[in-house]
Design a protein around this motif. Sequence first.
Motif, PDB file in Angstrom:
ATOM      1  N   SER A  55      31.572 -17.329  86.146  1.00 58.76           N
ATOM      2  CA  SER A  55      32.997 -17.096  86.373  1.00 58.76           C
ATOM      3  C   SER A  55      33.378 -15.730  85.823  1.00 58.76           C
ATOM      4  O   SER A  55      32.711 -15.190  84.944  1.00 58.76           O
ATOM      5  N   GLN A  56      34.445 -15.213  86.385  1.00 57.43           N
ATOM      6  CA  GLN A  56      34.980 -13.940  85.910  1.00 57.43           C
ATOM      7  C   GLN A  56      36.500 -14.049  85.865  1.00 57.43           C
ATOM      8  O   GLN A  56      37.129 -14.478  86.828  1.00 57.43           O
TER       9      GLN A  56
ATOM     10  N   PHE B 192      26.701 -20.855  97.588  1.00 55.64           N
ATOM     11  CA  PHE B 192      27.647 -20.585  96.515  1.00 55.64           C
ATOM     12  C   PHE B 192      29.013 -21.143  96.900  1.00 55.64           C
ATOM     13  O   PHE B 192      29.465 -20.978  98.031  1.00 55.64           O
ATOM     14  N   HIS B 193      29.664 -21.800  95.945  1.00 59.86           N
ATOM     15  CA  HIS B 193      30.991 -22.364  96.152  1.00 59.86           C
ATOM     16  C   HIS B 193      31.945 -21.702  95.158  1.00 59.86           C
ATOM     17  O   HIS B 193      31.624 -21.580  93.980  1.00 59.86           O
ATOM     18  N   SER B 194      33.123 -21.292  95.622  1.00 57.66           N
ATOM     19  CA  SER B 194      34.102 -20.611  94.776  1.00 57.66           C
ATOM     20  C   SER B 194      35.330 -21.485  94.567  1.00 57.66           C
ATOM     21  O   SER B 194      35.741 -22.224  95.457  1.00 57.66           O
ATOM     22  N   LYS B 195      35.903 -21.369  93.363  1.00 57.73           N
ATOM     23  CA  LYS B 195      37.161 -22.046  93.075  1.00 57.73           C
ATOM     24  C   LYS B 195      37.857 -21.294  91.946  1.00 57.73           C
ATOM     25  O   LYS B 195      37.206 -20.580  91.167  1.00 57.73           O
TER      26      LYS B 195
ATOM     27  N   SER C 202      33.508 -12.590  81.468  1.00 56.26           N
ATOM     28  CA  SER C 202      32.531 -13.162  82.403  1.00 56.26           C
ATOM     29  C   SER C 202      31.664 -14.181  81.684  1.00 56.26           C
ATOM     30  O   SER C 202      31.252 -13.956  80.542  1.00 56.26           O
TER      31      SER C 202
ATOM     32  N   ALA D  23      37.989 -16.112  89.161  1.00 60.98           N
ATOM     33  CA  ALA D  23      37.287 -17.000  90.084  1.00 60.98           C
ATOM     34  C   ALA D  23      36.062 -17.567  89.384  1.00 60.98           C
ATOM     35  O   ALA D  23      35.522 -16.961  88.451  1.00 60.98           O
ATOM     36  N   SER D  24      35.638 -18.717  89.848  1.00 60.73           N
ATOM     37  CA  SER D  24      34.457 -19.378  89.321  1.00 60.73           C
ATOM     38  C   SER D  24      33.572 -19.761  90.499  1.00 60.73           C
ATOM     39  O   SER D  24      34.079 -20.167  91.547  1.00 60.73           O
ATOM     40  N   TRP D  25      32.269 -19.607  90.331  1.00 63.30           N
ATOM     41  CA  TRP D  25      31.325 -19.940  91.390  1.00 63.30           C
ATOM     42  C   TRP D  25      30.276 -20.890  90.846  1.00 63.30           C
ATOM     43  O   TRP D  25      29.886 -20.819  89.689  1.00 63.30           O
ATOM     44  N   SER D  26      29.823 -21.756  91.710  1.00 59.53           N
ATOM     45  CA  SER D  26      28.679 -22.612  91.409  1.00 59.53           C
ATOM     46  C   SER D  26      27.732 -22.525  92.599  1.00 59.53           C
ATOM     47  O   SER D  26      28.115 -22.101  93.688  1.00 59.53           O
ATOM     48  N   TYR D  27      26.510 -22.900  92.372  1.00 55.69           N
ATOM     49  CA  TYR D  27      25.494 -22.842  93.415  1.00 55.69           C
ATOM     50  C   TYR D  27      24.927 -24.247  93.588  1.00 55.69           C
ATOM     51  O   TYR D  27      24.476 -24.869  92.630  1.00 55.69           O
TER      52      TYR D  27
END
Length: 153
Positions: A144-145, A57-60, A132, A48-52
């Motif tokens: 992202s991880q 926080f948004h995940s994709k 990560s 998963a990858s996150w942005s702020y």
Amino acid sequence: MTRCSKLGVLDLGVVRGFTAAAGLCVLAGAAAAEDVPKNLVCSFTSGASWSYDAGVFHSKPPSPLSFSIEEIDLEQQKATLQTENGSTGGKLSVVRAINANHFIEIVNEGFMNLTTIYDKDAASGKHPAVHSRHFGILGQPVFSQYTGFCSDK
């Protein structure tokens, strides 16, 4: 001998036995983690990858990722990263652990990437791994991880 001193002697014997058993486990685990080949190819297809952005926080799902870790030297605690397109990603620091090795990359901007590679799984013949990434774009956190596997190259 008082009751307290008898208990202290008993506890000391138990502690010594536990310490000896734990030491043997550590030595056995350390030997396995040292059996890492000098070169590994890693592929990460899940994660998963996150942005702020704007306080949220948004995940994709991240895109699949592959790279090689080469010239692994556990004694000197260093290795090199080769990206999928063949360019050198940078120097890696190695932190040794029981049944795993951590490969840390600090990129030019000061952000960090961390890859943990565990002992080879006997059933699959591959090393389970986690990658990560911790960075930022235009001042906003992005991380992202990934989960995947590394194999002998």
